[in-house]
Enzyme design. Structure first.
Site, PDB file in Angstrom:
ATOM      1  N   TYR A 154      28.554 125.150  55.485  1.00  0.00           N
ATOM      2  CA  TYR A 154      28.073 124.861  57.051  1.00  0.00           C
ATOM      3  C   TYR A 154      27.477 123.329  56.926  1.00  0.00           C
ATOM      4  O   TYR A 154      27.931 122.674  57.725  1.00  0.00           O
ATOM      5  CB  TYR A 154      26.966 125.836  57.226  1.00  0.00           C
ATOM      6  CG  TYR A 154      26.890 126.006  58.683  1.00  0.00           C
ATOM      7  CD1 TYR A 154      27.417 126.531  59.599  1.00  0.00           C
ATOM      8  CD2 TYR A 154      25.342 125.380  59.064  1.00  0.00           C
ATOM      9  CE1 TYR A 154      26.926 126.453  60.971  1.00  0.00           C
ATOM     10  CE2 TYR A 154      24.946 125.360  60.201  1.00  0.00           C
ATOM     11  CZ  TYR A 154      25.634 125.683  61.294  1.00  0.00           C
ATOM     12  OH  TYR A 154      25.210 126.025  62.733  1.00  0.00           O
ATOM     13  N   LYS A 158      28.843 120.513  59.239  1.00  0.00           N
ATOM     14  CA  LYS A 158      28.116 119.813  60.264  1.00  0.00           C
ATOM     15  C   LYS A 158      27.951 118.288  59.835  1.00  0.00           C
ATOM     16  O   LYS A 158      27.723 117.470  60.948  1.00  0.00           O
ATOM     17  CB  LYS A 158      26.745 120.592  60.333  1.00  0.00           C
ATOM     18  CG  LYS A 158      26.771 122.092  61.105  1.00  0.00           C
ATOM     19  CD  LYS A 158      27.667 121.999  62.136  1.00  0.00           C
ATOM     20  CE  LYS A 158      27.502 123.423  63.050  1.00  0.00           C
ATOM     21  NZ  LYS A 158      28.373 123.393  64.107  1.00  0.00           N
TER      22      LYS A 158
HETATM   23  P1  NAP Z   1      26.899 132.283  68.577  1.00  0.00           P
HETATM   24  O1  NAP Z   1      25.597 132.787  69.478  1.00  0.00           O
HETATM   25  O2  NAP Z   1      27.351 133.180  67.415  1.00  0.00           O
HETATM   26  O3  NAP Z   1      28.374 131.960  69.503  1.00  0.00           O
HETATM   27  C1  NAP Z   1      29.349 131.598  69.048  1.00  0.00           C
HETATM   28  C2  NAP Z   1      30.623 131.219  70.177  1.00  0.00           C
HETATM   29  O4  NAP Z   1      31.347 130.444  69.346  1.00  0.00           O
HETATM   30  C3  NAP Z   1      30.909 132.499  70.549  1.00  0.00           C
HETATM   31  O5  NAP Z   1      31.439 132.044  72.151  1.00  0.00           O
HETATM   32  C4  NAP Z   1      32.030 132.876  69.692  1.00  0.00           C
HETATM   33  O6  NAP Z   1      33.153 133.578  70.424  1.00  0.00           O
HETATM   34  C5  NAP Z   1      32.709 131.328  69.607  1.00  0.00           C
HETATM   35  N1  NAP Z   1      33.468 131.360  68.401  1.00  0.00           N
HETATM   36  C6  NAP Z   1      33.191 131.725  67.212  1.00  0.00           C
HETATM   37  N2  NAP Z   1      34.175 131.545  66.233  1.00  0.00           N
HETATM   38  C7  NAP Z   1      35.228 130.999  67.052  1.00  0.00           C
HETATM   39  C8  NAP Z   1      36.573 130.969  66.806  1.00  0.00           C
HETATM   40  N3  NAP Z   1      37.066 130.711  65.352  1.00  0.00           N
HETATM   41  N4  NAP Z   1      37.413 130.517  67.856  1.00  0.00           N
HETATM   42  C9  NAP Z   1      36.888 130.383  69.101  1.00  0.00           C
HETATM   43  N5  NAP Z   1      35.743 130.526  69.339  1.00  0.00           N
HETATM   44  C10 NAP Z   1      34.793 130.983  68.363  1.00  0.00           C
HETATM   45  O7  NAP Z   1      26.375 130.897  68.053  1.00  0.00           O
HETATM   46  P2  NAP Z   1      25.378 129.793  68.627  1.00  0.00           P
HETATM   47  O8  NAP Z   1      24.172 129.837  67.914  1.00  0.00           O
HETATM   48  O9  NAP Z   1      25.350 129.600  70.075  1.00  0.00           O
HETATM   49  O10 NAP Z   1      26.066 128.384  68.040  1.00  0.00           O
HETATM   50  C11 NAP Z   1      26.911 127.372  68.704  1.00  0.00           C
HETATM   51  C12 NAP Z   1      27.130 126.360  67.883  1.00  0.00           C
HETATM   52  O11 NAP Z   1      25.766 125.699  67.683  1.00  0.00           O
HETATM   53  C13 NAP Z   1      27.483 126.526  66.647  1.00  0.00           C
HETATM   54  O12 NAP Z   1      28.341 125.475  66.300  1.00  0.00           O
HETATM   55  C14 NAP Z   1      26.511 126.574  65.554  1.00  0.00           C
HETATM   56  O13 NAP Z   1      26.855 126.050  64.275  1.00  0.00           O
HETATM   57  C15 NAP Z   1      25.549 125.370  66.294  1.00  0.00           C
HETATM   58  N6  NAP Z   1      24.089 125.689  65.829  1.00  0.00           N
HETATM   59  C16 NAP Z   1      23.316 126.705  66.139  1.00  0.00           C
HETATM   60  C17 NAP Z   1      22.116 126.817  65.933  1.00  0.00           C
HETATM   61  C18 NAP Z   1      21.348 128.040  65.962  1.00  0.00           C
HETATM   62  O14 NAP Z   1      20.005 128.077  65.460  1.00  0.00           O
HETATM   63  N7  NAP Z   1      21.507 128.978  66.766  1.00  0.00           N
HETATM   64  C19 NAP Z   1      21.479 125.662  65.296  1.00  0.00           C
HETATM   65  C20 NAP Z   1      22.310 124.513  64.621  1.00  0.00           C
HETATM   66  C21 NAP Z   1      23.472 124.439  65.248  1.00  0.00           C
HETATM   67  P3  NAP Z   1      33.221 135.118  70.584  1.00  0.00           P
HETATM   68  O15 NAP Z   1      31.925 135.713  71.415  1.00  0.00           O
HETATM   69  O16 NAP Z   1      34.389 135.653  71.000  1.00  0.00           O
HETATM   70  O17 NAP Z   1      32.855 135.549  69.231  1.00  0.00           O
END
Ligand code: NAP
Length: 242
Positions: A154, A158
């Site tokens: 990851y 990133k």
């Molecule tokens: P999340 O709640 O798990 O949501 C993930 C989203 O991405 C969902 O809409 C999912 O679709 C979609 N997705 C996952 N795999 C996919 C694929 N192969 N093709 C198309 N769509 C896909 O994640 P989040 O926490 O909102 O994170 C969003 C972004 O922010 C990510 O890049 C993550 O790495 C980054 N981020 C998050 C955090 C944190 O603390 N949450 C921190 C730093 C960075 P489905 O609903 O259909 O599965």
């Protein structure tokens, strides 16, 4: 062709992407969201977006698949006619200590979090260049800046997005296309629901986890109010990385 500005948000059905979609819809953007498989969440988000009187549509495809991204980008451009904001946001984690990390988990994370940015940006950039305007935001992470044990895959993805962001910003600035990244800290979504939040909060100067809306406000700022900002990695982490 849309009269409103248009945003494409990968992974816009849940979590951070959903909050960004809502924030941009409130600002009058027509929004295309992508998702992987959770149709109920995608339908629910589209309905919520439409309450703002904008056009919204969801697209189911795997961002880790080059052909699927090219096909979807084509379809979205046909449906909406223009593109102002591309948010490369979809991402997954497959955590584990490196000594035990399978090539499958390495590749899944690199393909979904990093290669996806190439697969989506590549077919869309031509339209932005023709328009002589555009705003690309890549969702990086503090893990890409600091590294994190158990997240070699990851963190690599990133960190890769950071290099991608800076290089594209230099290449595309002369076409009035701005490219920035956001490095969220710990944000309350499904991705972080199993973490020990009390322990994490101790290390965050602002003494709370972030909300998806904290990221969404930054995306809207980059899209609407940051005409002279490009190539930057904006930390939205409550002060975790200082
Ligand atoms: P999340 O709640 O798990 O949501 C993930 C989203 O991405 C969902 O809409 C999912 O679709 C979609 N997705 C996952 N795999 C996919 C694929 N192969 N093709 C198309 N769509 C896909 O994640 P989040 O926490 O909102 O994170 C969003 C972004 O922010 C990510 O890049 C993550 O790495 C980054 N981020 C998050 C955090 C944190 O603390 N949450 C921190 C730093 C960075 P489905 O609903 O259909 O599965």
């Amino acid at each position: 062709m849309s009269e409103n500005k248009v945003a494409i948000i990968t992974g816009g059905s849940r979590g951070i992407g959903r909050a960004c979609a809502i924030e941009l819809a409130k600002a009058g953007y027509d929004v295309a969201i992508s998702y992987a498989g959770n149709e109920e969440a995608a339908n629910n988000t589209v309905k919520e977006l439409e309450t703002n009187g904008v056009k919204a549509k969801s697209y189911k495809f795997d961002v880790a698949n080059k052909e699927a991204c090219a096909k979807a980008a084509d379809e979205i451009l046909k449906d909406f006619g223009r593109i102002d904001v591309l948010l490369n946001n979809a991402g997954i984690t497959r955590d584990g200590l490196f000594m035990r990390m399978s090539a499958e988990n390495w590749e899944a994370v690199i393909n979904t979090n990093l290669n996806s940015a190439f697969y989506m940006t590549n077919p869309i950039i031509k339209t932005m260049v023709k328009q002589r305007s555009g705003c690309i935001v890549n969702m990086s992470s503090i893990s890409g800046i600091m590294g994190n044990p158990g997240q070699a895959n990851y963190s690599t993805a990133k960190a890769g997005l950071i290099g991608f962001t800076k290089s594209l910003a230099k290449e595309l600035g002369s076409r009035n296309i701005r490219v920035n990244a956001i490095a969220p800290g710990f944000i309350q979504t499904d991705m972080t629901k199993d973490l020990d939040t009390e322990k994490i909060t101790e290390h965050i100067p602002l003494k709370r986890l972030g909300l998806p809306e904290d990221i969404a406000k930054t995306v809207k700022f980059l899209a609407e109010d940051a005409p002279y900002i490009t190539g930057q990695i904006i930390g939205v982490d409550g002060g975790l990385v200082i």
